[in-house]
Design a protein around this motif. Sequence first.
Motif, short mmCIF file in Angstrom:
data_model
loop_
_atom_site.label_atom_id
_atom_site.label_comp_id
_atom_site.label_asym_id
_atom_site.label_seq_id
_atom_site.Cartn_x
_atom_site.Cartn_y
_atom_site.Cartn_z
N ASN A 56 0.84 -1.19 0.00
CA ASN A 56 0.00 0.00 0.00
C ASN A 56 0.88 1.25 0.00
O ASN A 56 1.84 1.33 0.75
CB ASN A 56 -0.92 0.00 1.22
CG ASN A 56 -1.79 1.25 1.30
OD1 ASN A 56 -1.76 1.98 2.28
ND2 ASN A 56 -2.56 1.51 0.27
N ALA A 57 0.54 2.20 -0.86
CA ALA A 57 1.23 3.48 -0.90
C ALA A 57 0.19 4.57 -0.78
O ALA A 57 -0.83 4.55 -1.48
CB ALA A 57 2.02 3.64 -2.20
N ASN A 58 0.41 5.52 0.12
CA ASN A 58 -0.53 6.63 0.26
C ASN A 58 0.17 7.83 0.87
O ASN A 58 1.13 7.68 1.62
CB ASN A 58 -1.74 6.23 1.11
CG ASN A 58 -1.35 5.87 2.53
OD1 ASN A 58 -1.19 6.74 3.37
ND2 ASN A 58 -1.18 4.58 2.80
N GLY A 59 -0.30 9.00 0.51
CA GLY A 59 0.31 10.20 1.05
C GLY A 59 0.23 11.36 0.09
O GLY A 59 -0.60 11.38 -0.83
N PHE A 60 1.09 12.36 0.31
CA PHE A 60 1.13 13.57 -0.49
C PHE A 60 2.41 13.61 -1.32
O PHE A 60 3.47 13.17 -0.87
CB PHE A 60 1.12 14.81 0.42
CG PHE A 60 -0.10 14.93 1.28
CD1 PHE A 60 -1.21 15.63 0.84
CD2 PHE A 60 -0.13 14.38 2.55
CE1 PHE A 60 -2.34 15.77 1.65
CE2 PHE A 60 -1.25 14.51 3.37
CZ PHE A 60 -2.36 15.20 2.91
N VAL A 61 2.30 14.18 -2.51
CA VAL A 61 3.49 14.35 -3.34
C VAL A 61 3.29 15.61 -4.20
O VAL A 61 2.17 15.96 -4.57
CB VAL A 61 3.73 13.11 -4.23
CG1 VAL A 61 2.63 12.94 -5.27
CG2 VAL A 61 5.10 13.16 -4.90
N ILE A 62 4.39 16.31 -4.51
CA ILE A 62 4.36 17.51 -5.34
C ILE A 62 4.90 17.17 -6.73
O ILE A 62 5.97 16.56 -6.86
CB ILE A 62 5.22 18.64 -4.73
CG1 ILE A 62 4.72 19.01 -3.34
CG2 ILE A 62 5.22 19.87 -5.64
CD1 ILE A 62 5.67 19.94 -2.60
N LEU A 63 4.18 17.60 -7.76
CA LEU A 63 4.64 17.42 -9.14
C LEU A 63 4.30 18.68 -9.93
O LEU A 63 3.30 19.35 -9.64
CB LEU A 63 3.98 16.21 -9.81
CG LEU A 63 4.41 14.82 -9.36
CD1 LEU A 63 3.55 13.77 -10.04
CD2 LEU A 63 5.88 14.58 -9.67
N LEU A 73 7.78 6.53 -3.99
CA LEU A 73 7.76 6.65 -2.54
C LEU A 73 8.86 7.56 -2.01
O LEU A 73 8.72 8.15 -0.93
CB LEU A 73 7.86 5.27 -1.88
CG LEU A 73 6.73 4.28 -2.19
CD1 LEU A 73 6.91 3.01 -1.39
CD2 LEU A 73 5.37 4.89 -1.92
N SER A 74 9.95 7.68 -2.74
CA SER A 74 11.05 8.54 -2.29
C SER A 74 10.66 10.01 -2.32
O SER A 74 11.31 10.84 -1.69
CB SER A 74 12.31 8.30 -3.14
OG SER A 74 12.10 8.74 -4.47
N GLU A 75 9.60 10.36 -3.07
CA GLU A 75 9.16 11.75 -3.18
C GLU A 75 7.99 12.06 -2.26
O GLU A 75 7.52 13.20 -2.20
CB GLU A 75 8.76 12.05 -4.63
CG GLU A 75 9.90 11.98 -5.63
CD GLU A 75 10.95 13.03 -5.37
OE1 GLU A 75 10.58 14.16 -4.98
OE2 GLU A 75 12.15 12.75 -5.54
N ASN A 120 12.68 20.32 8.47
CA ASN A 120 12.51 21.11 7.25
C ASN A 120 13.25 20.45 6.10
O ASN A 120 14.34 19.90 6.29
CB ASN A 120 13.05 22.54 7.47
CG ASN A 120 12.24 23.31 8.49
OD1 ASN A 120 11.13 23.74 8.22
ND2 ASN A 120 12.81 23.49 9.68
N MET A 121 12.64 20.49 4.94
CA MET A 121 13.25 19.93 3.74
C MET A 121 12.72 20.72 2.54
O MET A 121 11.87 21.60 2.69
CB MET A 121 12.89 18.44 3.59
CG MET A 121 11.40 18.17 3.51
SD MET A 121 10.95 16.45 3.20
CE MET A 121 11.29 16.33 1.43
N ILE A 122 13.27 20.42 1.38
CA ILE A 122 12.80 21.06 0.15
C ILE A 122 12.35 19.98 -0.82
O ILE A 122 13.06 18.99 -1.04
CB ILE A 122 13.90 21.93 -0.49
CG1 ILE A 122 14.25 23.10 0.44
CG2 ILE A 122 13.44 22.45 -1.85
CD1 ILE A 122 15.39 23.97 -0.07
#
Length: 247
Positions: A56-63, A73-75, A120-122
């Motif tokens: 299962n993969a779930n979450g937020f990602v920016i593109l 998943l690394s993003e 904090n990260m970018i």
Amino acid sequence: MKKRTLYVFNFIIMFSIYGCNSSLGKWNVDELFAQQIEGSSKLLYKYNAWGGRDSNANGFVILDSTKEFKIDLSEELPFYYLSDIPKNFKISGITHDCYNSCGENYYKTNPIFKVMKTENMISNEINITTRIFQYRGYSEKDYSLERYVFEKFKETKDSLFFFNLNDVESENGIHLNELKLRKGEVYLQESDKRLINKIIINEVKLSSKNNNIEYIRTVHLTPKYQTKSSEFSKRGIFKPVKIKNIE
């Protein structure tokens, strides 16, 4: 020697699951939403997907809006909930970690409600701030699930106002003249004709003094009358994206 062999074996298994662009063949995406990040050409996606071996993969990602959505998943952004409206210079969220309060240690520790750590990260040139709370404190902080039917709504820059609501969760059927909810993590569920079936809002309230959690609430709202998705703006609102199997 046996421990080392087991470690290597586990490493190979984990690499085979999460390596190769974090994909096991195709993902079956059963939930995909996107919102335009204010002042940016980028989109913030929220997704839930299932792959091989019941992964299962779930979450937020920016593109970037010019790129097709894909699962990597690394993003994935490192938080569970948004705590503010996403902007082109900063996105903030909250999550939790054990801090000795997981499993059998849960009741052996005292709940801590303050922020334990801020990271904090970018990601895609946007600053990401994640506030981490102790698992027990996070779990025991005020949380509510509410369900209402509403007659009409009004939208402002930062909030949504719903009017003449009937509570369909409790036996007493509480009536509210008005309900104000902050935008940021608002999900519109649509019919094929782009009519709203349901609105789901996760609202995280952090203290203005120390950023500690004051409450987390999830509210499900169903319109009494036909309401079009186009009646809502793009600011702080997730709209559904057509789902397909994704490499």
